[in-house]
Design a protein around this motif. Structure first.
Motif, PDB file in Angstrom:
ATOM      1  N   GLN A 232       0.827  -1.199   0.000  1.00 14.98           N
ATOM      2  CA  GLN A 232       0.000   0.000   0.000  1.00 14.98           C
ATOM      3  C   GLN A 232       0.864   1.253   0.000  1.00 14.98           C
ATOM      4  OE1 GLN A 232      -2.762  -0.267   3.305  1.00 14.98           O
ATOM      5  NE2 GLN A 232      -4.220  -1.427   2.070  1.00 14.98           N
ATOM      6  N   VAL A 233       0.435   2.270  -0.761  1.00 20.45           N
ATOM      7  CA  VAL A 233       1.121   3.557  -0.813  1.00 20.45           C
ATOM      8  C   VAL A 233       0.097   4.666  -0.601  1.00 20.45           C
ATOM      9  CG1 VAL A 233       2.938   2.738  -2.359  1.00 20.45           C
ATOM     10  CG2 VAL A 233       0.852   3.710  -3.326  1.00 20.45           C
ATOM     11  N   THR A 234       0.586   5.796  -0.102  1.00 21.96           N
ATOM     12  CA  THR A 234      -0.270   6.954   0.118  1.00 21.96           C
ATOM     13  C   THR A 234       0.058   8.021  -0.913  1.00 21.96           C
ATOM     14  OG1 THR A 234      -0.375   6.509   2.497  1.00 21.96           O
ATOM     15  CG2 THR A 234      -0.974   8.728   1.768  1.00 21.96           C
ATOM     16  N   THR A 235      -0.936   8.377  -1.695  1.00 24.04           N
ATOM     17  CA  THR A 235      -0.788   9.430  -2.704  1.00 24.04           C
ATOM     18  C   THR A 235      -1.528  10.676  -2.236  1.00 24.04           C
ATOM     19  OG1 THR A 235      -2.776   8.836  -3.946  1.00 24.04           O
ATOM     20  CG2 THR A 235      -0.755   7.622  -4.465  1.00 24.04           C
ATOM     21  N   GLY A 238      -5.240   9.649  -1.458  1.00 28.42           N
ATOM     22  CA  GLY A 238      -5.596   8.567  -0.558  1.00 28.42           C
ATOM     23  C   GLY A 238      -4.582   7.440  -0.546  1.00 28.42           C
ATOM     24  N   THR A 239      -4.893   6.383   0.227  1.00 28.41           N
ATOM     25  CA  THR A 239      -4.027   5.214   0.359  1.00 28.41           C
ATOM     26  C   THR A 239      -4.607   4.061  -0.455  1.00 28.41           C
ATOM     27  OG1 THR A 239      -3.339   5.886   2.580  1.00 28.41           O
ATOM     28  CG2 THR A 239      -2.994   3.584   1.969  1.00 28.41           C
ATOM     29  N   TYR A 240      -3.765   3.441  -1.279  1.00 30.47           N
ATOM     30  CA  TYR A 240      -4.229   2.397  -2.190  1.00 30.47           C
ATOM     31  C   TYR A 240      -3.225   1.227  -2.200  1.00 30.47           C
ATOM     32  CZ  TYR A 240      -7.128   6.100  -4.285  1.00 30.47           C
ATOM     33  OH  TYR A 240      -8.019   7.109  -4.487  1.00 30.47           O
ATOM     34  N   LEU A 276       5.356  10.235  -4.593  1.00 27.52           N
ATOM     35  CA  LEU A 276       4.772   9.904  -3.289  1.00 27.52           C
ATOM     36  C   LEU A 276       5.289  10.887  -2.242  1.00 27.52           C
ATOM     37  CD1 LEU A 276       5.237   6.014  -3.391  1.00 27.52           C
ATOM     38  CD2 LEU A 276       3.194   7.314  -4.008  1.00 27.52           C
ATOM     39  N   HIS A 278       3.987  11.983   0.417  1.00 25.60           N
ATOM     40  CA  HIS A 278       3.655  11.642   1.802  1.00 25.60           C
ATOM     41  C   HIS A 278       4.604  10.589   2.378  1.00 25.60           C
ATOM     42  CE1 HIS A 278      -0.103  13.948   1.849  1.00 25.60           C
ATOM     43  NE2 HIS A 278      -0.276  13.544   0.601  1.00 25.60           N
ATOM     44  N   ALA A 279       5.478  10.038   1.546  1.00 20.83           N
ATOM     45  CA  ALA A 279       6.444   9.048   2.037  1.00 20.83           C
ATOM     46  C   ALA A 279       7.716   9.691   2.578  1.00 20.83           C
ATOM     47  CB  ALA A 279       6.804   8.072   0.915  1.00 20.83           C
TER      48      ALA A 279
END
Length: 433
Positions: A232-235, A238-240, A276, A278-279
């Motif tokens: 899962q990654v946060t863009t 949202g998180t997908y 990304l 938020h990473a």
């Protein structure tokens, strides 16, 4: 030599001699220095099988004892020799944009006494088998790639059995480590030694470990690491899961880019990458999710990417493509250098055999890269590692090789087999009615 086609065999001889002189200072006496040279020449030779017996016979020795002692009793540090190999590779192949590639390979084994063996998944076999697994580090550039380092993976079952560890000669200072932890240690050693490199790459076994990625960021080493489709990654929206995100991408998000040259043409895939933000963490830099789509089957592959500086899609794709070079290294080392033909059950002998195979591969890689700097006829592909090994054996090894008494070696082999057979029957008589 055919008119217009030349190879610089003398340069290969000098390069080989320089490498053997470099590692020679790791041995206190001249006998093991001579023997390690003969051992590596045996690994480079086209022997049907490679073990201490066949290598000793090829070297012209009277028996296999000297080669066996080199792997067991002679005092030398395999880690120090691999450090010499790392310096040699950096000198001859070093580029600032080089990629450090990690992957493991399995050697199928019988029984349970060989160090590190158990039933576990082997990518080599494509299924669960009784095997050893070792993590390797390869140095890859656009022009060449060479094996650098190795670490034997010890499953947890070995740590629950002190008697088994003692029988295999595993040092007491060795502690359990996962494959990503072993990879991290080898990368740290390469970076600390000043090896020129800018990127790291690996498959899902390494990309799914967040601690390895964090350590690479700490080292300021960019990476392109494969991920599982469930990651899962946060863009920004949202998180997908990465496979869900890929399914929602518009057609305009994909670009056709080559991951490198192959034997049958450029390796074209469709690629998409998403920033990304938020990473971000205390290491700063730039994070991306890179997705690869097979143009024929539609199969998807996912990568976590990071770089301390902005990077273009083409750069990330090139790094991802370099990961396949470790498979080429495994193939060359196993088919031509006996990497997986060892018959060593104990910790020290396994590491020494593998180290000398790595040394032989590094020599071939450096010699091949040096040859490509010369003008080549346009109707030839560049000289390959396997072809150079063939030529080096014909032009350098064979003309100077010491010859042995073949009949005496036949007698020695049959006597050894007779003693082994007698021993097996005697052991069986103790337990069978």
């Amino acid at each position: 030599m055919a008119a217009g086609y030349r190879v610089d065999a003398q340069r290969w001889r000098v390069l080989f001699d320089d490498l053997m002189l470099t590692v020679g200072h790791r041995f206190r006496r001249p006998e093991p220095r001579r023997r390690v040279r003969d051992f590596v020449r045996g690994l480079l030779a086209p022997l049907p099988t490679k073990n201490c017996w066949t290598i000793a016979e090829h070297a012209g020795d009277a028996g296999p004892d000297g080669m066996q002692d080199l792997l067991t009793r002679v005092k030398w540090e395999d880690t120090a020799v691999r450090a010499d190999v790392r310096e040699f590779v950096g000198h001859h192949l070093g580029e600032t944009d080089a990629v450090l590639v990690n992957d493991e390979t399995g050697d199928l084994k019988k029984g349970r006494h060989t160090v590190g063996v158990q039933r576990q998944y082997s990518g080599t076999a494509g299924k669960i088998e009784n095997c050893q697994l070792a993590v390797h580090l390869v140095y890859a550039t656009d022009a060449a790639h060479a094996m650098l380092d190795t670490a034997l993976y010890l499953p947890k079952s070995w740590w629950d059995d002190p008697e088994r560890r003692a029988e295999a000669g595993i040092p007491g200072c060795v502690r359990f480590a996962t494959k990503p932890q072993l990879a991290s240690r080898m990368i740290e050693a390469a970076v600390a030694a000043g090896l020129p490199c800018r990127w790291a790459a690996g498959d899902e076994a390494y990309g799914n470990d967040p601690r390895l990625a964090a350590r690479l960021r700490q080292l300021r080493l960019g990476y392109v690491l494969a991920l599982a489709c469930s990651h899962q990654v946060t863009t920004g929206i949202g998180t997908y899961r990465v496979d869900v995100l890929a399914a929602e991408l518009p057609a305009t998000a994909w670009q056709r880019v080559s991951a490198g040259r192959g034997a049958k043409g450029y390796r074209y895939y469709d690629w998409s990458f998403t920033a990304l933000p938020h990473a971000d963490d205390e290491h700063g830099g730039h994070h991306w999710l890179l997705i690869r789509r097979n143009r024929r089957t539609g199969e998807l592959a996912f990568y976590r990417c990071w770089s301390p500086e902005p990077a273009a899609l083409h750069t990330l794709v090139t790094v991802a493509g370099h990961r396949w070079k470790i498979e080429e290294s495994f193939q060359a080392a196993k088919t031509g250098l006996g990497l997986d033909q060892h018959q060593n059950r104990r910790w020290t002998s396994w590491h020494r055999w593998t180290t000398l195979a790595i040394l032989a591969h590094a020599f071939l890689a450096a010699a091949t890269a040096g040859h490509r700097h010369h003008d080549e006829p346009t109707d030839l592909i560049p000289l390959t590692v396997n072809e150079l090994r063939h030529l080096f054996n014909i032009l350098i090894i064979e003309p100077t090789r010491r010859r042995c008494d073949l009949l005496l070696w036949s007698i020695r082999r049959r006597r050894h087999q007779s003693r082994a057979k007698t021993s097996h029957y005697a052991r069986q008589a103790l337990i069978e009615p």
